[in-house]
Design a protein around this motif. Structure first.
Motif, PDB file in Angstrom:
ATOM      1  N   GLU A   1     -10.988   0.420 -63.214  1.00  0.00           N
ATOM      2  CA  GLU A   1     -11.940  -0.459 -64.228  1.00  0.00           C
ATOM      3  C   GLU A   1     -11.012  -0.816 -65.571  1.00  0.00           C
ATOM      4  O   GLU A   1     -12.195  -1.038 -66.291  1.00  0.00           O
ATOM      5  N   LYS A   2     -10.902   0.749 -66.175  1.00  0.00           N
ATOM      6  CA  LYS A   2     -10.182   0.778 -67.124  1.00  0.00           C
ATOM      7  C   LYS A   2      -9.823  -1.037 -67.673  1.00  0.00           C
ATOM      8  O   LYS A   2      -9.106  -1.304 -67.139  1.00  0.00           O
TER       9      LYS A   2
ATOM     10  N   THR B   1     -13.785  -8.392 -66.237  1.00  0.00           N
ATOM     11  CA  THR B   1     -12.833  -7.447 -66.769  1.00  0.00           C
ATOM     12  C   THR B   1     -11.872  -7.619 -66.672  1.00  0.00           C
ATOM     13  O   THR B   1     -10.756  -6.946 -67.606  1.00  0.00           O
TER      14      THR B   1
ATOM     15  N   LYS C   1      -8.510  -7.267 -69.939  1.00  0.00           N
ATOM     16  CA  LYS C   1      -7.810  -6.087 -69.654  1.00  0.00           C
ATOM     17  C   LYS C   1      -6.243  -7.082 -70.233  1.00  0.00           C
ATOM     18  O   LYS C   1      -5.269  -6.794 -70.748  1.00  0.00           O
TER      19      LYS C   1
ATOM     20  N   THR D   1      -7.640  -8.037 -57.876  1.00  0.00           N
ATOM     21  CA  THR D   1      -7.825  -7.110 -58.664  1.00  0.00           C
ATOM     22  C   THR D   1      -8.336  -6.173 -58.005  1.00  0.00           C
ATOM     23  O   THR D   1      -8.367  -6.785 -55.914  1.00  0.00           O
ATOM     24  N   LYS D   2      -8.627  -5.084 -58.421  1.00  0.00           N
ATOM     25  CA  LYS D   2      -9.229  -3.706 -56.736  1.00  0.00           C
ATOM     26  C   LYS D   2      -8.112  -3.547 -55.661  1.00  0.00           C
ATOM     27  O   LYS D   2      -8.698  -2.949 -55.081  1.00  0.00           O
TER      28      LYS D   2
ATOM     29  N   ASP E   1     -10.757 -10.439 -55.448  1.00  0.00           N
ATOM     30  CA  ASP E   1     -10.610  -9.598 -54.822  1.00  0.00           C
ATOM     31  C   ASP E   1      -9.923  -9.056 -53.793  1.00  0.00           C
ATOM     32  O   ASP E   1     -10.300  -8.826 -52.764  1.00  0.00           O
TER      33      ASP E   1
ATOM     34  N   GLY F   1     -14.262 -10.164 -60.374  1.00  0.00           N
ATOM     35  CA  GLY F   1     -13.197  -9.273 -61.489  1.00  0.00           C
ATOM     36  C   GLY F   1     -12.807 -10.247 -62.855  1.00  0.00           C
ATOM     37  O   GLY F   1     -12.343  -9.319 -63.454  1.00  0.00           O
TER      38      GLY F   1
END
Ligand code: GDP
Length: 297
Positions: free
Chosen positions: A278-279, A116, A120, A249-250, A223, A113
Motif C-alpha cells: 500500500e505504500k 493508489t 505510486k 496490483t495487490k 487486482d 488500486g
C-alpha cells in the motif's frame, strides 16, 4: 509471500522428477499432469494452461532431453522458460512522448488500486527521473477519489489538478492538460472513474477522455487477487480502449498467481508494473524472467 501455493505445488511436481536417475516419457507425463493441476488450482486461464502444458511437453519430450545429461534439470529449465514466455518474455518500458508531456491515462474497476497506482507511478518517476508530474483527478463519481488523490499528492509533493465533481471528466482533462502545458509538466496522469463492473457508460466516458487526451499510455490496473478474472477484465477493457499495458496490483496478497500468468496470454497486453503493497514505494517494474524464477521458488 506472493504465489506461495503455486510455488509449493510446482516444486512438488518437479521434485518427483529430480528424484530419478533417468526420466522416462511416463515420468514426464506424470509431472505434466501435476503441473497442469497446479496451474489450474492457481486460477490460470484454462486455454493458457493447455497451451503451456503442450509447449513444455513438446520441448521436453524426445531423446535429446530425456536421455541427455541432467534431464530433470533440463525440464525445470524448460518450465522456467515457458513461465517467462507466458508472462511476456521481456519487461516492457513505459511509452514516452518525444515531447513533453507524456500522458498516462489510468483505467480500472473500482477498488483495483487505480488511484493508489497513479500516485505510486508518479512518485517513482519523480524519484528516479526528477520528473515533474501533474495528476488530474477525473473520477467525478466518487468524491472520495478526488480527496484521496489530493492527500496522496500533498504527501508526495506532487500537484493535483481538480475541478470537483460538478464538471464533466472531458472538461477536467482539457483544463488539466492546459495547466500542464502552462507549468511545463513532463508527465500527466489522468485518474479516471471506475465502476464495480464494466458497463457501456463507463467505457464511453473512457473513450471520450482518451480521445481528448491522446494518451501515450493507457494503463489498466487490475487486482491480482481476482485471478483469471483479472485477465477477463483486461480483455473487456481492451475491447473498447487501446490499452498499452496492465498494472497488476495487490501481488503482495496473491498466493495463487493466476492473474500474472493469464493476462499476457489472454489479452496480448504486457504487464508493465506490479503493486506489492500500500505504500507509495510499493510499485515495481514487471520482469517476466524474475517472476518466473520467483514462482519456481
Ligand atoms: P481505485 O478504486 O481503483 O482507485 O482503488 P484505490 O487506489 O483506492 O485502492 C483500493 C485499495 O487497495 C486501497 O486500500 C489501496 O491501499 C489498496 N491497494 C492498492 N494497491 C495495492 C497493492 O499493490 N497492495 C496492497 N496490499 N493494497 C493495495
Amino acid at each position: 509471500m506472493a504465489f506461495e501455493n503455486l510455488t509449493e505445488r510446482l516444486s512438488k511436481a518437479m521434485k518427483n522428477l529430480t528424484g530419478r536417475g533417468r526420466v522416462s516419457e511416463e515420468d514426464l507425463r506424470a509431472t505434466m499432469r501435476e503441473i497442469r493441476l497446479a496451474l489450474l488450482e492457481a486460477d490460470v486461464n484454462y486455454d493458457t494452461v493447455k497451451k503451456f502444458v503442450a509447449n513444455v511437453r513438446e520441448k521436453a519430450s524426445g531423446a535429446d532431453i530425456l536421455e541427455g545429461l541432467n534431464p530433470a534439470q533440463q525440464v525445470v529449465k524448460i518450465v522456467n522458460d515457458e513461465l517467462t514466455i507466458t508472462m511476456g518474455e521481456e519487461a516492457v518500458p513505459l511509452n514516452k512522448s518525444p515531447k513533453i508531456p507524456t500522458i498516462i491515462m489510468m483505467a480500472g474497476l473500482q477498488g483495483a488500486g487505480k488511484t493508489t497506482t497513479v500516485a505510486k507511478l508518479a512518485y517513482k518517476l519523480k524519484k528516479e527521473e526528477n520528473a515533474r508530474p501533474l495528476l488530474i483527478a477525473a473520477d467525478v463519481y466518487r468524491p472520495a477519489a478526488i480527496d484521496q488523490l489530493e492527500i496522496l499528492g500533498r504527501d508526495l509533493e506532487i500537484p493535483v489538478f481538480q475541478l470537483g465533481t460538478a464538471v464533466n471528466p472531458r472538461e477536467i482533462v482539457r483544463q488539466g492538460l492546459a495547466k500542464a502545458a502552462e507549468n511545463k509538466n513532463d508527465y500527466v496522469f489522468i485518474d479516471t472513474a471506475g465502476r464495480l463492473q464494466i458497463d457501456d457508460v463507463l467505457m464511453q466516458e473512457l473513450k471520450d477522455v482518451a480521445e481528448i487526451a491522446q494518451p501515450d499510455e493507457i494503463l489498466l490496473t487490475v487486482d491480482a487477487m481476482t485471478g483469471q478474472n483479472a485477465a477477463e477484465t483486461a480483455k473487456g477493457f481492451s475491447a473498447a480502449l487501446d490499452l498499452t499495458g496492465v498494472v497488476l496490483t495487490k501481488l503482495d496478497g496473491d498466493t495463487r498467481g493466476g492473474a500474472a500468468l493469464s493476462i499476457r496470454d489472454v489479452t496480448g497486453k504486457p504487464i508493465k508494473f506490479v503493486g506489492q503493497g500500500e505504500k507509495p514505494t510499493d510499485l515495481d517494474v514487471f520482469y517476466p524472467d524474475r517472476m518466473a524464477s520467483r514462482i519456481l521458488g
